[in-house]
Design a protein around this motif. Sequence first.
Motif, PDB file in Angstrom:
ATOM      1  N   LEU A 175       0.902  -1.374   0.169  1.00 19.30           N
ATOM      2  CA  LEU A 175      -0.057  -0.136   0.100  1.00 19.30           C
ATOM      3  C   LEU A 175       0.954   0.840  -0.425  1.00 19.30           C
ATOM      4  CD1 LEU A 175      -2.244  -1.595   2.669  1.00 19.30           C
ATOM      5  CD2 LEU A 175      -3.036  -0.929   0.510  1.00 19.30           C
ATOM      6  N   LYS A 176       0.140   2.115  -0.754  1.00 20.96           N
ATOM      7  CA  LYS A 176       1.233   3.769  -0.543  1.00 20.96           C
ATOM      8  C   LYS A 176      -0.060   4.392   0.869  1.00 20.96           C
ATOM      9  CE  LYS A 176       4.188   4.431  -2.744  1.00 20.96           C
ATOM     10  NZ  LYS A 176       5.905   4.346  -2.421  1.00 20.96           N
ATOM     11  N   VAL A 177       1.389   4.444   2.059  1.00 16.36           N
ATOM     12  CA  VAL A 177       0.386   5.217   2.983  1.00 16.36           C
ATOM     13  C   VAL A 177       1.129   6.566   4.089  1.00 16.36           C
ATOM     14  CG1 VAL A 177      -0.396   5.089   5.233  1.00 16.36           C
ATOM     15  CG2 VAL A 177      -0.543   3.504   3.526  1.00 16.36           C
ATOM     16  N   ILE A 178       0.130   7.508   3.571  1.00 18.36           N
ATOM     17  CA  ILE A 178       1.508   8.826   3.943  1.00 18.36           C
ATOM     18  C   ILE A 178       0.632   9.091   4.994  1.00 18.36           C
ATOM     19  CG2 ILE A 178       2.455   9.562   1.396  1.00 18.36           C
ATOM     20  CD1 ILE A 178      -0.389  11.476   2.638  1.00 18.36           C
TER      21      ILE A 178
ATOM     22  N   ASP B 194      -1.973  16.506   9.987  1.00 12.23           N
ATOM     23  CA  ASP B 194      -3.817  16.487  10.105  1.00 12.23           C
ATOM     24  C   ASP B 194      -4.664  15.936   9.864  1.00 12.23           C
ATOM     25  OD1 ASP B 194      -4.187  19.189  10.227  1.00 12.23           O
ATOM     26  OD2 ASP B 194      -4.097  19.895  12.590  1.00 12.23           O
ATOM     27  N   ASN B 195      -6.235  16.408  10.021  1.00 14.91           N
ATOM     28  CA  ASN B 195      -7.064  17.012   9.322  1.00 14.91           C
ATOM     29  C   ASN B 195      -6.573  15.417   7.437  1.00 14.91           C
ATOM     30  OD1 ASN B 195      -6.388  20.159   8.989  1.00 14.91           O
ATOM     31  ND2 ASN B 195      -8.422  18.927   9.528  1.00 14.91           N
ATOM     32  N   ALA B 196      -6.353  14.279   7.392  1.00 17.51           N
ATOM     33  CA  ALA B 196      -6.411  13.080   7.319  1.00 17.51           C
ATOM     34  C   ALA B 196      -8.281  12.873   6.575  1.00 17.51           C
ATOM     35  CB  ALA B 196      -6.449  12.151   7.686  1.00 17.51           C
ATOM     36  N   ALA B 197      -9.332  13.019   7.445  1.00 15.39           N
ATOM     37  CA  ALA B 197     -10.323  13.154   6.651  1.00 15.39           C
ATOM     38  C   ALA B 197     -10.831  13.990   5.920  1.00 15.39           C
ATOM     39  CB  ALA B 197     -11.217  12.730   7.588  1.00 15.39           C
ATOM     40  N   GLN B 198     -10.506  15.246   5.983  1.00 14.92           N
ATOM     41  CA  GLN B 198     -10.847  16.123   5.009  1.00 14.92           C
ATOM     42  C   GLN B 198     -10.156  15.774   3.561  1.00 14.92           C
ATOM     43  OE1 GLN B 198     -10.214  16.854   8.220  1.00 14.92           O
ATOM     44  NE2 GLN B 198     -10.855  18.150   9.237  1.00 14.92           N
TER      45      GLN B 198
ATOM     46  N   TRP C 267      -6.045   3.101   5.721  1.00  7.42           N
ATOM     47  CA  TRP C 267      -6.036   1.620   5.999  1.00  7.42           C
ATOM     48  C   TRP C 267      -5.568   1.169   7.538  1.00  7.42           C
ATOM     49  CZ3 TRP C 267      -7.260  -0.458   1.630  1.00  7.42           C
ATOM     50  CH2 TRP C 267      -6.747  -0.381   0.598  1.00  7.42           C
ATOM     51  N   TYR C 268      -6.595   0.133   7.718  1.00 10.10           N
ATOM     52  CA  TYR C 268      -6.020  -0.182   9.126  1.00 10.10           C
ATOM     53  C   TYR C 268      -6.562   0.305  10.771  1.00 10.10           C
ATOM     54  CZ  TYR C 268      -2.636  -3.208   7.644  1.00 10.10           C
ATOM     55  OH  TYR C 268      -1.749  -4.733   7.292  1.00 10.10           O
ATOM     56  N   LEU C 269      -7.280   1.704  10.330  1.00 12.00           N
ATOM     57  CA  LEU C 269      -8.488   2.374  10.592  1.00 12.00           C
ATOM     58  C   LEU C 269     -10.380   2.826  10.937  1.00 12.00           C
ATOM     59  CD1 LEU C 269      -5.529   6.043  10.189  1.00 12.00           C
ATOM     60  CD2 LEU C 269      -5.715   4.053  12.301  1.00 12.00           C
TER      61      LEU C 269
ATOM     62  N   PRO D 172      -1.185   7.219  22.916  1.00 11.35           N
ATOM     63  CA  PRO D 172      -1.391   7.991  21.328  1.00 11.35           C
ATOM     64  C   PRO D 172      -0.619   7.943  20.375  1.00 11.35           C
ATOM     65  CG  PRO D 172      -0.223   7.785  23.941  1.00 11.35           C
ATOM     66  CD  PRO D 172      -1.471   6.602  23.602  1.00 11.35           C
ATOM     67  N   ILE D 173      -0.069   6.925  20.069  1.00 14.81           N
ATOM     68  CA  ILE D 173       0.151   7.396  18.901  1.00 14.81           C
ATOM     69  C   ILE D 173      -0.767   6.509  17.488  1.00 14.81           C
ATOM     70  CG2 ILE D 173       2.566   6.669  17.423  1.00 14.81           C
ATOM     71  CD1 ILE D 173       4.166   6.227  19.898  1.00 14.81           C
ATOM     72  N   SER D 174      -1.009   5.462  18.067  1.00 19.98           N
ATOM     73  CA  SER D 174      -2.317   4.372  16.779  1.00 19.98           C
ATOM     74  C   SER D 174      -3.705   5.153  17.345  1.00 19.98           C
ATOM     75  CB  SER D 174      -2.513   3.398  17.279  1.00 19.98           C
ATOM     76  OG  SER D 174      -1.376   2.534  17.365  1.00 19.98           O
ATOM     77  N   ASP D 175      -4.037   6.012  17.631  1.00 21.08           N
ATOM     78  CA  ASP D 175      -5.079   7.318  18.148  1.00 21.08           C
ATOM     79  C   ASP D 175      -4.656   8.437  17.113  1.00 21.08           C
ATOM     80  OD1 ASP D 175      -6.597   5.459  19.440  1.00 21.08           O
ATOM     81  OD2 ASP D 175      -6.088   6.436  21.581  1.00 21.08           O
ATOM     82  N   SER D 176      -3.212   8.791  17.191  1.00 23.95           N
ATOM     83  CA  SER D 176      -3.122  10.083  16.373  1.00 23.95           C
ATOM     84  C   SER D 176      -2.933   9.427  14.968  1.00 23.95           C
ATOM     85  CB  SER D 176      -1.700  10.478  16.733  1.00 23.95           C
ATOM     86  OG  SER D 176      -0.700   9.462  15.883  1.00 23.95           O
ATOM     87  N   PHE D 177      -2.741   8.500  14.316  1.00 24.27           N
ATOM     88  CA  PHE D 177      -2.686   8.058  12.761  1.00 24.27           C
ATOM     89  C   PHE D 177      -4.312   8.068  11.796  1.00 24.27           C
ATOM     90  CE2 PHE D 177       0.743   5.077  14.092  1.00 24.27           C
ATOM     91  CZ  PHE D 177       1.674   6.100  13.739  1.00 24.27           C
ATOM     92  N   GLN D 178      -5.566   8.450  13.298  1.00 25.31           N
ATOM     93  CA  GLN D 178      -7.071   8.800  12.539  1.00 25.31           C
ATOM     94  C   GLN D 178      -6.652   9.946  11.849  1.00 25.31           C
ATOM     95  OE1 GLN D 178      -8.902   6.767  12.659  1.00 25.31           O
ATOM     96  NE2 GLN D 178     -10.478   7.560  11.518  1.00 25.31           N
ATOM     97  N   GLN D 179      -6.247  10.684  12.392  1.00 24.79           N
ATOM     98  CA  GLN D 179      -6.022  12.664  11.885  1.00 24.79           C
ATOM     99  C   GLN D 179      -4.772  12.603  10.604  1.00 24.79           C
ATOM    100  OE1 GLN D 179      -8.160  14.663  12.425  1.00 24.79           O
ATOM    101  NE2 GLN D 179      -9.538  13.007  14.084  1.00 24.79           N
ATOM    102  N   ARG D 180      -3.547  11.464  10.586  1.00 20.52           N
ATOM    103  CA  ARG D 180      -2.668  11.969  10.141  1.00 20.52           C
ATOM    104  C   ARG D 180      -2.580  10.774   8.567  1.00 20.52           C
ATOM    105  NH1 ARG D 180       0.659  10.876  14.852  1.00 20.52           N
ATOM    106  NH2 ARG D 180       2.524  10.970  13.644  1.00 20.52           N
ATOM    107  N   LEU D 181      -3.373   9.445   8.723  1.00 22.70           N
ATOM    108  CA  LEU D 181      -2.836   8.676   8.280  1.00 22.70           C
ATOM    109  C   LEU D 181      -3.796   8.005   6.328  1.00 22.70           C
ATOM    110  CD1 LEU D 181      -1.360   5.195   9.516  1.00 22.70           C
ATOM    111  CD2 LEU D 181      -0.014   7.494   8.828  1.00 22.70           C
ATOM    112  N   VAL D 182      -3.035   8.509   5.573  1.00 29.17           N
ATOM    113  CA  VAL D 182      -3.742   8.374   4.409  1.00 29.17           C
ATOM    114  C   VAL D 182      -3.171   7.362   3.021  1.00 29.17           C
ATOM    115  CG1 VAL D 182      -5.056  10.020   2.216  1.00 29.17           C
ATOM    116  CG2 VAL D 182      -4.651  10.768   4.452  1.00 29.17           C
ATOM    117  N   GLY D 183      -4.419   6.398   3.135  1.00 28.39           N
ATOM    118  CA  GLY D 183      -3.369   5.684   1.969  1.00 28.39           C
ATOM    119  C   GLY D 183      -3.924   6.049   0.368  1.00 28.39           C
ATOM    120  N   LEU D 184      -3.139   6.345  -0.332  1.00 29.79           N
ATOM    121  CA  LEU D 184      -3.569   6.707  -1.773  1.00 29.79           C
ATOM    122  C   LEU D 184      -3.722   5.622  -3.155  1.00 29.79           C
ATOM    123  CD1 LEU D 184      -0.299   9.236  -1.727  1.00 29.79           C
ATOM    124  CD2 LEU D 184      -2.390   9.608  -1.439  1.00 29.79           C
TER     125      LEU D 184
END
Length: 399
Positions: A303-306, A310-314, A329-331, A358-370
Amino acid sequence: MNSQTKLAAMTDRRIACLLPDLPSPKQLLPYLEQMHANRHYTNFGPLAQQFEHGLIHLIIANQQSNKDPKIAINACLCSSATSALEIAIAELALAEHSLVLLPALTFPATASAVMKNGLTPLISDVDSELWQLTPEIAYKMAEHYTIKAVIPVATFGQPVDIKAWEIFSQDTGIKVIVDAAGAFPFQPLSKSCPVVFSFHATKSFGIGEGGAIFLGDQERCKTYNRLSNFGFHKGMVDELGSNAKLSEYHAAVGLAQLKRWPALNKQRNDISRIYDNSLSEVTEVSTQTSNPCFEQRSLVPSLKVIQVKDNAAQIIEKMASYNIFCRQWYLPALNRHPLFAPFVATVDRAPSTSSNLPISDSFQQRLVGLPFHNFLRPRQIHHIVDCLSDCVYAFTSRK
């Protein structure tokens, strides 16, 4: 207009996040004809045996390219990676409710396989740069919990440090199973720590559905095969197994895919390189740090994940407005799923209903799968990154 042309026209308008690339009916036909002539459709058939040998040959070639020590490789092919993981866990024969450490950033099947075996998942946070459960984290957890096994995950296809996990297991006596679902054939193997791969249609090496356990221990692999066949041994059942064998139909797809692999791998490598070069110009974006022990030149991620600030959902929503479809992915991470939330681990208390990692939770706002698949063209990749850059800077400038 042929199917490839139609697909190209479609993806010009709509860039899908993931498109499986499996053999065509024409490429499958010779193997299906063999299966029909054999009148053997499952139960360790000749195509499955041939496919197993081909997979082992491919992994050996990859290990040699990465200068890993040569080990005798054995395998058990399964109907899915989930069934393979369940069998690998069952073979450990742990006492009921034993604690099994695993990362919050993984697919739910990792935890469900533990629970299916009557064991208790212990869900840990991950390393902020590797995005993985590391031996260092596991050592700390082992000081506070009576852990009987650990399942590190090759997050997004990034291999884990197998040598470090072997040392951890030797030091602590804690068993290790590597969930490398998306890391075939790049995850190095072990003599003592089984490695589970997935051949799901969405993986780099997809056959529709399937999985495998690889281990440098022939006797343990014989046990895996017995467990995949109801636990039968010399016509008798003396241990609890399941029906998890890979069918000849899926082995036929696998054999056709093995022939295609050099071209598939090169294509994914080329796409990944174009992506990386283009993403390097977007300063507000970062990527997963790779294990320094691994030779990166031959690795193609699944996968290509960046990572954005923040603002991953937006960003995902805005990319969709450009007809570019991304996802996470994984979130949410495992600790945010109701079934798994009671099993969160921290270094200062027993498993509880607290879900704060804290780290895993922060990825909800930070990880985007392209979008990442073999049907992407270079100009589409540049377009994706241009749109991503616009989205990232637009949201950054609002603050």
